[in-house]
Design an enzyme around this catalytic site. Structure first.
Site, short mmCIF file in Angstrom:
data_model
loop_
_atom_site.label_atom_id
_atom_site.label_comp_id
_atom_site.label_asym_id
_atom_site.label_seq_id
_atom_site.Cartn_x
_atom_site.Cartn_y
_atom_site.Cartn_z
N TYR A 120 2.94 -6.61 17.46
CA TYR A 120 3.31 -5.71 16.35
C TYR A 120 3.84 -4.39 16.91
O TYR A 120 4.87 -3.87 16.46
CB TYR A 120 2.05 -5.50 15.52
CG TYR A 120 2.07 -4.50 14.40
CD1 TYR A 120 2.68 -4.77 13.18
CD2 TYR A 120 1.40 -3.27 14.53
CE1 TYR A 120 2.63 -3.86 12.14
CE2 TYR A 120 1.34 -2.36 13.49
CZ TYR A 120 1.96 -2.65 12.29
OH TYR A 120 1.90 -1.75 11.26
N LEU A 156 0.83 -1.21 0.00
CA LEU A 156 0.00 0.00 0.00
C LEU A 156 0.87 1.26 0.00
O LEU A 156 0.73 2.14 -0.86
CB LEU A 156 -0.91 -0.04 1.24
CG LEU A 156 -1.74 1.19 1.56
CD1 LEU A 156 -2.80 1.41 0.50
CD2 LEU A 156 -2.40 1.05 2.93
N1 LIG Z 1 -1.66 -0.05 6.29
C1 LIG Z 1 -1.78 0.70 7.38
O1 LIG Z 1 -2.89 1.10 7.76
C2 LIG Z 1 -0.57 1.06 8.17
C3 LIG Z 1 0.71 0.67 7.81
N2 LIG Z 1 1.78 1.05 8.60
C4 LIG Z 1 3.14 0.67 8.27
O2 LIG Z 1 3.48 1.14 6.98
C5 LIG Z 1 4.36 0.21 6.33
C6 LIG Z 1 3.78 -0.21 5.01
O3 LIG Z 1 2.54 -0.87 5.25
P1 LIG Z 1 1.57 -1.31 4.05
O4 LIG Z 1 2.06 -0.71 2.79
O5 LIG Z 1 0.20 -1.08 4.53
O6 LIG Z 1 1.81 -2.87 4.03
P2 LIG Z 1 1.51 -3.91 2.86
O7 LIG Z 1 1.15 -5.19 3.51
O8 LIG Z 1 0.58 -3.33 1.87
O9 LIG Z 1 2.93 -4.07 2.17
C7 LIG Z 1 4.01 -4.62 2.85
C8 LIG Z 1 5.10 -4.91 1.88
O10 LIG Z 1 6.17 -5.57 2.56
C9 LIG Z 1 6.59 -6.69 1.81
N3 LIG Z 1 7.10 -7.73 2.69
C10 LIG Z 1 6.47 -8.31 3.74
N4 LIG Z 1 7.27 -9.24 4.29
C11 LIG Z 1 8.41 -9.26 3.57
C12 LIG Z 1 9.62 -10.01 3.64
N5 LIG Z 1 9.80 -10.95 4.58
N6 LIG Z 1 10.58 -9.77 2.72
C13 LIG Z 1 10.38 -8.84 1.77
N7 LIG Z 1 9.28 -8.08 1.65
C14 LIG Z 1 8.31 -8.30 2.54
C15 LIG Z 1 5.32 -7.16 1.12
O11 LIG Z 1 5.62 -7.97 0.03
P3 LIG Z 1 4.60 -9.17 -0.33
O12 LIG Z 1 3.27 -8.53 -0.54
O13 LIG Z 1 5.19 -9.74 -1.54
O14 LIG Z 1 4.60 -10.08 0.87
C16 LIG Z 1 4.69 -5.82 0.73
O15 LIG Z 1 5.24 -5.33 -0.46
C17 LIG Z 1 4.57 -0.94 7.32
O16 LIG Z 1 5.73 -0.70 8.06
C18 LIG Z 1 3.36 -0.84 8.22
O17 LIG Z 1 3.65 -1.38 9.48
C19 LIG Z 1 1.62 1.84 9.70
C20 LIG Z 1 0.38 2.25 10.08
C21 LIG Z 1 -0.81 1.91 9.35
C1 LIG Z 2 -3.29 0.45 11.41
C2 LIG Z 2 -3.57 -0.35 12.64
O1 LIG Z 2 -4.44 -1.44 12.31
C3 LIG Z 2 -4.80 -2.30 13.37
O2 LIG Z 2 -5.59 -1.66 14.30
P1 LIG Z 2 -6.98 -1.02 14.11
O3 LIG Z 2 -6.86 0.45 14.10
O4 LIG Z 2 -7.88 -1.56 15.15
O5 LIG Z 2 -7.35 -1.44 12.62
P2 LIG Z 2 -8.54 -2.08 11.80
O6 LIG Z 2 -8.57 -1.30 10.55
O7 LIG Z 2 -8.42 -3.54 11.63
O8 LIG Z 2 -9.87 -1.84 12.66
C4 LIG Z 2 -10.34 -0.56 12.99
C5 LIG Z 2 -11.67 -0.68 13.70
O9 LIG Z 2 -12.64 -1.08 12.71
C6 LIG Z 2 -13.43 -2.13 13.23
N1 LIG Z 2 -13.99 -2.93 12.13
C7 LIG Z 2 -15.32 -3.03 11.84
N2 LIG Z 2 -15.52 -3.87 10.85
C8 LIG Z 2 -14.27 -4.30 10.46
C9 LIG Z 2 -13.87 -5.21 9.45
O10 LIG Z 2 -14.67 -5.79 8.70
N3 LIG Z 2 -12.52 -5.40 9.33
C10 LIG Z 2 -11.61 -4.76 10.13
N4 LIG Z 2 -10.30 -4.99 9.95
N5 LIG Z 2 -12.01 -3.92 11.12
C11 LIG Z 2 -13.32 -3.70 11.27
C12 LIG Z 2 -12.46 -2.88 14.14
O11 LIG Z 2 -13.16 -3.71 15.04
C13 LIG Z 2 -11.73 -1.73 14.80
O12 LIG Z 2 -12.48 -1.23 15.86
C14 LIG Z 2 -3.67 -2.74 14.23
O13 LIG Z 2 -3.86 -4.09 14.52
C15 LIG Z 2 -2.36 -2.25 13.81
O14 LIG Z 2 -1.87 -3.08 12.83
C16 LIG Z 2 -2.32 -0.87 13.25
O15 LIG Z 2 -1.32 -0.22 13.30
#
Ligand SMILES: NC(=O)C1=CN([C@@H]2O[C@H](COP(=O)(O)OP(=O)(O)OC[C@H]3O[C@@H](n4cnc5c(N)ncnc54)[C@H](OP(=O)(O)O)[C@@H]3O)[C@@H](O)[C@H]2O)C=CC1
Ligand SMILES: C[C@H]1O[C@H](OP(=O)(O)OP(=O)(O)OC[C@H]2O[C@@H](n3cnc4c(=O)[nH]c(N)nc43)[C@H](O)[C@@H]2O)[C@@H](O)[C@@H](O)C1=O
Length: 354
Positions: A137, A15
């Protein structure tokens, strides 16, 4: 960071990583290195060591991690702590050994205590207990912040830690079990709408099942029917949601314009803030979010809140005054981002076979 600097984006298909790649390319950066997970497993120390000593990147965006929503974090607890500790330790340590000029480590706002004062400031780190659903995490992410801080202080590196709030955008994970709330609700409501409109062939295309009976049984596990969609938890938790391209823009902005010392010097030495929050500074309840998505998609059924599923942290509004003071602010408001993501989902996912 000049336009020909050698830049490695770890996690470039995810993402955030995909949005960073797009942003760097649009800004004219020409020397970007990427490796897929299967080409380079970042949990493997030897492979990471070889990669860094061969490629010698000058700048590193560390956006690779084991990532997922609340249930995924709570279920795959061992994988979340092990993989994240391994990936970040390998990349940060080998960046130091190979004299990377600047590294950006992506943490998460789940590093903060579950009952932190609102809005959550950087200095609230390590002041109380964490939310249990994502504790493994969070502990890994806190270790990443402290690793960057420690390397900067002992070795003089320039490693910056950013703490994004909940993110959403193109290339998100739409898996019903492991995704975050926004992609989950978009997919659930589209599937329920297709059921309501009796478009069963399309429902089948959008699940990985062979028969419609199997598909319906699978959807019922997630509370998806033509009459209603299940929302996990009470709907009362509040979150701050940031568009992934805004997050990428913040990452590139910091790499271009800011150093660790800019962040370190923002606070007193006693507080020792070494990381920075990235978000919008505005929050919304899950109930309001679900109603907005329902409206955008045009789903006519009911939303049913299942309080047997976890709520997680009740409030997670972050204080973004530091990143704002450093010269960056978000651009895309939530409703606009939800519409853009829904349009993208309809074109890229809904009309394609899973
Ligand atoms: N999404 C969110 O809401 C949030 C994300 N973050 C942080 O932002 C960063 C990016 O997250 P996001 O883009 O959502 O994550 P995604 O899951 O979308 O992407 C993660 C990427 O990391 C790669 N990856 C995972 N494991 C390995 C590995 N062992 N070796 C090489 N590549 C690997 C994946 O490749 P592949 O798909 O091929 O496994 C993928 O390209 C992360 O550090 C996450 O913790 C922080 C807060 C919120
Ligand atoms: C980015 C953040 O993401 C994770 O935390 P989170 O903020 O709780 O993220 P979430 O998007 O999964 O949920 C947000 C809220 O939404 C509600 N909810 C309702 N219905 C669905 C549902 O259908 N799916 C999901 N996933 N949540 C749902 C759910 O119950 C919660 O109250 C961390 O583990 C951690 O990894 C982190 O850093």
């Amino acid at each position: 960071m000049n336009k020909t600097a050698k830049i490695y984006i770890a996690g470039h298909r995810g993402l955030v990583g995909s949005a960073i790649l797009k942003s760097l390319k649009s800004k004219g950066y020409t020397n970007i290195i990427t490796k897929t997970h299967s080409e380079l497993d970042l949990t493997n120390q030897e492979k990471v060591a070889n990669f860094f000593s061969k490629e010698k990147p000058e700048y590193v965006f560390l956006a690779a991690a084991k990532v997922g929503g609340i249930v995924s974090n709570n279920t795959y607890r061992a994988e979340f702590i092990y993989k994240n500790l391994m990936i970040q330790s390998n990349v940060i340590h080998h960046s130091y050994l190979n004299e990377v000029k600047k590294l950006l480590f992506l943490g998460s706002t789940c590093i903060y205590p579950k009952n932190a004062p609102q809005p959550i400031k950087e200095e609230h780190l390590l002041t109380n207990i964490l939310e249990y659903t994502n504790e493994p995490y969070s502990i890994a992410k806190i270790a990443g912040i402290k690793m960057c801080e420690s390397y900067n202080l002992q070795y003089g590196t320039n490693f910056i830690s950013v703490m994004p709030t909940n993110l959403y955008g193109q290339n998100d994970n739409f898996d019903l079990e492991t995704s975050h709330v926004i992609p989950a609700l978009i997919r659930k409501m589209h599937l329920a709408k297709l059921l309501y409109e009796e478009k069963l062939e399309e429902v089948l295309k959008n699940t990985s099942h062979k028969t419609i009976e199997e598909a319906l049984a699978y959807l019922s596990l997630f509370g998806i029917s033509k009459k209603s969609v299940e929302i996990w938890g009470t709907g009362l938790p509040k979150r701050d949601f940031l568009w992934s391209e805004d997050m990428a823009d913040a990452c590139v902005f910091i790499m271009q314009n800011r150093d660790f010392k800019d962040m370190y010097s923002l606070d007193t030495v006693e507080i020792r803030n070494t990381h920075i929050n990235i978000g919008t500074g505005k929050d919304i309840s899950i109930k309001e979010l679900a109603e907005t998505i329902k409206e955008i998609i045009g789903f006519k059924g009911e939303l049913i809140f299942n309080s047997n599923k976890p709520d997680g942290t009740m409030k997670k509004l972050i204080d973004v005054s530091k990143i704002n003071k450093l010269g960056w602010k978000h651009n895309v408001e939530l409703e606009e981002g939800l519409k853009q993501l829904n349009d993208w989902y309809v074109i890229q996912k809904l009309n394609k076979t899973c």
